[in-house]
Enzyme design. Structure first.
Site, short mmCIF file in Angstrom:
data_model
loop_
_atom_site.label_atom_id
_atom_site.label_comp_id
_atom_site.label_asym_id
_atom_site.label_seq_id
_atom_site.Cartn_x
_atom_site.Cartn_y
_atom_site.Cartn_z
N THR B 45 0.49 -0.78 0.26
CA THR B 45 0.09 -0.41 0.01
C THR B 45 0.71 1.10 -0.15
O THR B 45 0.51 1.98 -0.37
CB THR B 45 -1.13 0.60 1.77
N TYR B 132 7.33 -11.55 4.82
CA TYR B 132 5.77 -10.67 4.34
C TYR B 132 5.03 -12.13 3.00
O TYR B 132 5.69 -12.11 2.03
CB TYR B 132 6.37 -9.59 3.63
N LYS B 160 3.43 -12.14 7.86
CA LYS B 160 2.14 -11.40 7.64
C LYS B 160 1.98 -12.12 6.64
O LYS B 160 2.82 -12.81 5.61
CB LYS B 160 2.31 -10.21 6.96
#
Lengths: 300, 300
Positions: B45, B132, B160
């Site tokens: 993002t 991630y 994550k």
């Protein structure tokens, strides 16, 4: 330049300190000396995605300097349009005869967004553009309608398509499915080296070739036979490399290209950019065996 | 820092001339003022994949400067290990409390190659690392065994994970399938905002959150309810955003985050980096309607 025949994609040896320029220059000269129809620097095999903009500009200039009369296509792809346009300017300054552009992605792109990228590049180009369609590395899948939209841009001269089926009827159907959406002025080039003979025989105009950067004479013989309509000879020449193509499928053509270049003495060991790693010893023996199977003479 | 609770992923407004620093700083301050548990700069993002190394270093420093007492995690991912290590050094210099690392790919990576990337980064780190795992953007799929190998590296503090199923039993099974391979010291953070309530209720420790960077108060209320065991309230708070989550699925959360930030007056129009484009007008109206449905008060 014509976007037909054999386009050799030189492997770029990359070390911790940058591109090994003398080895890279020799790889380019080897393809040029064999008389390939074009040399495409900084494709996937050229490791473009792992190089800085400055390293890419330098590699483009080196390629032009060592390609002699052979026209040089330069890969300009990047994740962001801003960087693509900077690469385009650098490639044109370096004397590129054309550029190669894939829609690299991080966020998945829509068909319209990818078109916008090609449109933005088209507006800045003074040389022709080859569209690079490679879903495996880019994560982007072209719909046929997007091929048509992109092919209508003034600079677009050729489309590099993914591997085609090797069965003749299926290969013809696949190639026809591309042709149906393209103007006659845009050539089609096959990639996926194991399907090159099938693709050229089925009507592709060019072979965008990993093998052509490593073994240009052998790749040229296959290309010339296929484009002359001698499907039998092309198929026979291709079949000699079937064990190598099987290794491409197993390890990825990029890692195998590095191993072949090492085996041929063209590069030093360890010239893949981390996190990509070279093939393990058993795989290297398989590469050497596949080259022997193909009857490849080592250059030294 | 603890790798639990709400980790807000600020949207980074990107214009032709670079990051819009004043708007970005305000977005960071907004999350910090709401009391989020951490702020993760330069995630997906945060548009990290579209920024230069210098722009990323600057954004990392800005985040730390505007996060107040909230610990800042900084995304360091890049296609080449060399660039990742440079980003790590810059993030640490900027005062990052931790780093976030995804195995970005161009050439598809093997599990061993991805491990080698984490191992190389681990060796250079003086702060903890968040793994991630995002197959959609990176093209890389972690096997559970790789989670285990990576989690055993000294710096790894959290993983994550992608969206989990929203049905409670399936969510629990999914979370358990991760936990089975991880030491207790490594936390699990859910992403895929529409599945955050389900993931936290099913045992995730953290929410790595797009919404948290835009609507931190609302996201915190959901997080606190879920982590306190109040699944009903968490589910109700999440359901208010179902129309927005449906738009995440349709347009991609990155484009929707930009539209939400615009609608809230946090950023100017046109702050997505090409080739990524903003949502078309009809979609923007749907975003505004989804925010109204959720009862979101505009900050201006």
């Amino acid at each position: 330049m014509e976007f037909t025949g054999l386009s050799a994609f030189p492997f770029t040896p990359i070390t911790a300190s940058g591109v090994d320029e003398s080895d890279y220059a020799r790889i380019v000269e080897r393809s040029a000396a064999a008389g390939v129809d074009s040399i495409c620097a900084l494709g996937s095999t050229g490791g473009y995605a792992y190089l800085s903009a400055a390293e890419r500009a330098r590699a483009a200039a080196l390629t032009v300097a060592h390609a002699g009369p052979v026209p040089v296509i330069v890969g300009v792809s990047a994740i962001r349009t801003r960087e693509v346009l900077a690469n385009v300017a650098a490639a044109q300054s370096a004397g590129a005869a054309a550029v190669l552009l894939a829609p690299m992605t991080y966020q998945p792109l829509t068909q319209d967004e990818a078109f916008g990228l090609f449109e933005a590049v088209d507006a800045e180009l003074s040389v022709p553009l080859v569209v690079y369609d490679n879903p495996v590395t880019t994560g982007f899948t072209f719909e046929r309608e997007l091929h048509a939209r992109v092919a209508a841009l003034p600079s677009v001269a050729s489309i590099k398509i993914p591997a085609v089926p090797t069965a003749p009827a299926e290969a013809r159907a696949r190639v026809a499915s591309y042709r149906a959406h393209l103007p006659d002025s845009v050539t089609l080039g096959v990639s996926g080296d194991g399907t090159a003979a099938a693709g050229l025989t089925a009507g592709c105009d060019a072979w965008y070739s990993v093998l052509g950067g490593l073994l240009p004479a052998e790749s040229l013989a296959l290309t010339r036979a296929a484009l002359a309509g001698d499907a039998g000879t092309a198929s026979t020449l291709s079949a000699r490399f079937d064990p190598l193509f099987a290794l491409f499928a197993r390890y990825g053509s990029y890692r195998v290209a590095a191993a072949v270049a090492e085996d041929l003495g063209l590069v030093a060991p360890g010239t893949l950019p981390h996190p990509v790693r070279g093939i393990e010893p058993a795989g290297r023996l398989a590469v050497a065996a596949a080259l022997a199977h193909a009857g490849v003479a080592r250059p030294r």
